[in-house]
Design a protein around this motif. Structure first.
Motif, PDB file in Angstrom:
ATOM      1  N   GLY A 119       0.819  -1.213   0.000  1.00  0.00           N
ATOM      2  CA  GLY A 119       0.000   0.000   0.000  1.00  0.00           C
ATOM      3  C   GLY A 119       0.851   1.259   0.000  1.00  0.00           C
ATOM      4  O   GLY A 119       0.555   2.215  -0.717  1.00  0.00           O
ATOM      5  N   THR A 120       1.903   1.267   0.802  1.00  0.00           N
ATOM      6  CA  THR A 120       2.796   2.415   0.854  1.00  0.00           C
ATOM      7  C   THR A 120       3.536   2.607  -0.471  1.00  0.00           C
ATOM      8  O   THR A 120       3.640   3.725  -0.983  1.00  0.00           O
ATOM      9  N   ALA A 121       4.037   1.510  -1.034  1.00  0.00           N
ATOM     10  CA  ALA A 121       4.733   1.594  -2.322  1.00  0.00           C
ATOM     11  C   ALA A 121       3.793   2.074  -3.417  1.00  0.00           C
ATOM     12  O   ALA A 121       4.144   2.942  -4.230  1.00  0.00           O
ATOM     13  N   SER A 122       2.588   1.519  -3.436  1.00  0.00           N
ATOM     14  CA  SER A 122       1.601   1.922  -4.433  1.00  0.00           C
ATOM     15  C   SER A 122       1.203   3.384  -4.252  1.00  0.00           C
ATOM     16  O   SER A 122       1.050   4.125  -5.219  1.00  0.00           O
ATOM     17  N   GLY A 123       1.071   3.799  -2.987  1.00  0.00           N
ATOM     18  CA  GLY A 123       0.700   5.189  -2.717  1.00  0.00           C
ATOM     19  C   GLY A 123       1.777   6.174  -3.126  1.00  0.00           C
ATOM     20  O   GLY A 123       1.485   7.227  -3.698  1.00  0.00           O
ATOM     21  N   ALA A 124       3.040   5.838  -2.833  1.00  0.00           N
ATOM     22  CA  ALA A 124       4.137   6.723  -3.226  1.00  0.00           C
ATOM     23  C   ALA A 124       4.213   6.848  -4.742  1.00  0.00           C
ATOM     24  O   ALA A 124       4.409   7.946  -5.281  1.00  0.00           O
ATOM     25  N   MET A 125       4.046   5.724  -5.436  1.00  0.00           N
ATOM     26  CA  MET A 125       4.067   5.742  -6.893  1.00  0.00           C
ATOM     27  C   MET A 125       2.894   6.558  -7.440  1.00  0.00           C
ATOM     28  O   MET A 125       3.057   7.388  -8.346  1.00  0.00           O
ATOM     29  N   GLY A 126       1.707   6.346  -6.872  1.00  0.00           N
ATOM     30  CA  GLY A 126       0.539   7.098  -7.324  1.00  0.00           C
ATOM     31  C   GLY A 126       0.631   8.576  -7.032  1.00  0.00           C
ATOM     32  O   GLY A 126       0.164   9.404  -7.826  1.00  0.00           O
ATOM     33  N   PHE A 127       1.239   8.932  -5.901  1.00  0.00           N
ATOM     34  CA  PHE A 127       1.399  10.338  -5.546  1.00  0.00           C
ATOM     35  C   PHE A 127       2.259  11.055  -6.577  1.00  0.00           C
ATOM     36  O   PHE A 127       1.909  12.137  -7.061  1.00  0.00           O
TER      37      PHE A 127
END
Length: 424
Positions: free
Chosen positions: A348-356
């Protein structure tokens, strides 16, 4: 090994093979981008109705992307900590409230503000869907499942500009937000009744700062993320400038623009379907390089058509862009799979950083694309920007991703976990 699913294997298998869960992954991924693109054909109408410059009307899109960016930075880590379901439902509740605010907006600033909160809530599905995929599928299936979800999503997303244009033409721009509100409610109800919790167990002491610290020290993660982010900017830049080129420069209707834009979505759909087929048999690096080659060839051809003046007709502009988008699908799906597989329990954190990064930079690039399309007499500035982004994307694979770690392998995962243990 960290990151095991905290439930019996048979339960995980049942979730992974559930068609209902797959459908929910599609709709939760699509609710925010579909809501974005439905309004795009109506942007020239908004500028006229509110008596504003096109760059101000474009802020209903660019600040929407800012909302998506902030949402992914927030919702991803929250879903790692509190679970996927509660964060999803909270986000969709915010989206419904903001969509109602869009319906009753009386000024353009009010509409822009409501759109920001609409994106803030709706984008929870974008980041959490990728995390759920990493929760319930093995690493070698992540890329193909991301592609499958995106391919199914594109069937709806590629017609959303056309749908938005038709709704605006028949009922006015406010009717678009009635449709979005109803859609968000339906998605929330489906999640509440049919989506089980999939969050993985967490190592003691794990947190956002620790997860980010480990990830940004990993060159493979940084390279995959930047490759994915830059590839997405091709979409944002072209989508930002496209309406003004077709409606203003070419004198076509907003509904016709929606139809032409749907062709690029169809190409992206085809690219994802091909990726689903080829991903199990080829490495991430090969698939990414294949996509990069298509991106570069298509964007270079479109630049040449700009010099000759051929792509002043939509069939040349969008026909060549379809090649770019087919390659874009390979690049985005496989680089995203590589990024979120570096540290599975922090998906979730990796996906969120990428999406941000993707959406935050995308907000600027969409505004930049709108400037190029709205303040130019030819397509040359826009096609030049697309080619430049394609070249930067290729540079990430050449200079950043380590050649010895191009596969998302056991060794790569173990390296990430060794770096974590050194911090504990």
């Amino acid at each position: 090994m960290h990151g095991m699913i905290s439930r019996p294997p048979e339960t995980a298998k049942n979730i992974a093979t559930s068609r209902v869960v797959l459908l929910l992954l599609v709709v939760m991924t699509g609710i925010a981008p579909i809501s974005l693109y439905m309004l795009v054909p109506a942007l020239p109408v908004l500028a006229t109705n509110f008596g504003s410059d096109i760059s101000i009307a474009q802020m209903t899109v660019s600040l929407y992307m800012v909302g998506i960016a902030l949402s992914q930075l927030i919702m991803g880590p929250l879903s790692d900590r509190f679970g996927r379901r509660p964060v999803l439902l909270s986000g969709l509740t915010l989206m419904v409230a903001a969509s109602i605010g869009c319906i009753f907006a009386q000024t353009l600033p009010q509409l822009i503000a409501a759109r920001f909160f609409q994106a803030l809530g709706g984008a929870a599905g974008m980041v959490i869907s990728r995390a759920i995929i990493r929760d319930i599928y093995e690493r070698d299936r992540v890329a193909s499942m991301i592609s499958l979800v995106i391919a199914a999503l594109m069937i709806g997303q590629m017609v959303s500009p056309l749908t938005g244009g038709l709704i605006e033409t028949a009922f006015g721009w406010r009717a678009i937000f009635y449709a979005i509100t109803i859609g968000a409610i339906v998605v929330a109800v489906g999640i509440a009744f049919a989506l089980p919790e999939t969050r993985r167990s967490r190592a003691a002491g794990s947190g956002f700062r620790r997860d980010i610290g480990v990830l940004i020290r990993n060159r493979a993660f940084v390279g995959y993320v930047m490759c994915q982010v830059l590839a997405s900017q091709i979409i944002f830049t072209f989508a930002g400038g496209g309406p003004y080129i077709v409606v203003t420069q070419m004198g076509r209707s907003s509904a016709e623009y929606g139809a032409w834009f749907a062709t690029t979505g169809f190409a992206y759909l085809v690219g994802n379907l091909l990726c689903v087929r080829f991903a199990p048999r080829h490495s991430l690096e090969k698939l990414i390089w294949f996509g990069l080659a298509l991106q570069l060839c298509g964007s270079l051809a479109n630049l040449l058509w700009s010099f000759t003046g051929w792509n002043e007709a939509p069939i040349w502009l969008f026909g060549t862009q379809m090649i770019v988008m087919a390659g874009n699908a390979f690049v985005m799906a496989n680089s995203a799979a590589g990024a979120i597989s570096i540290r599975p329990e922090a998906a979730g954190t990796a996906s969120g950083a990428m999406g941000f990064l993707q959406q935050g930079i995308g907000a600027l690039m969409s505004q930049f694309g709108a400037y190029l399309g709205g303040h130019s007499a030819t397509t040359l500035p826009l096609t030049s920007a697309v080619l430049a982004i394609s070249l930067l994307c290729a540079c990430m694979m050449i200079f950043v991703v380590p050649r010895r770690e191009v596969m998302v392998s056991e060794a790569l995962i173990e390296q990430a976990e060794e770096e974590e243990s050194g911090m504990m």
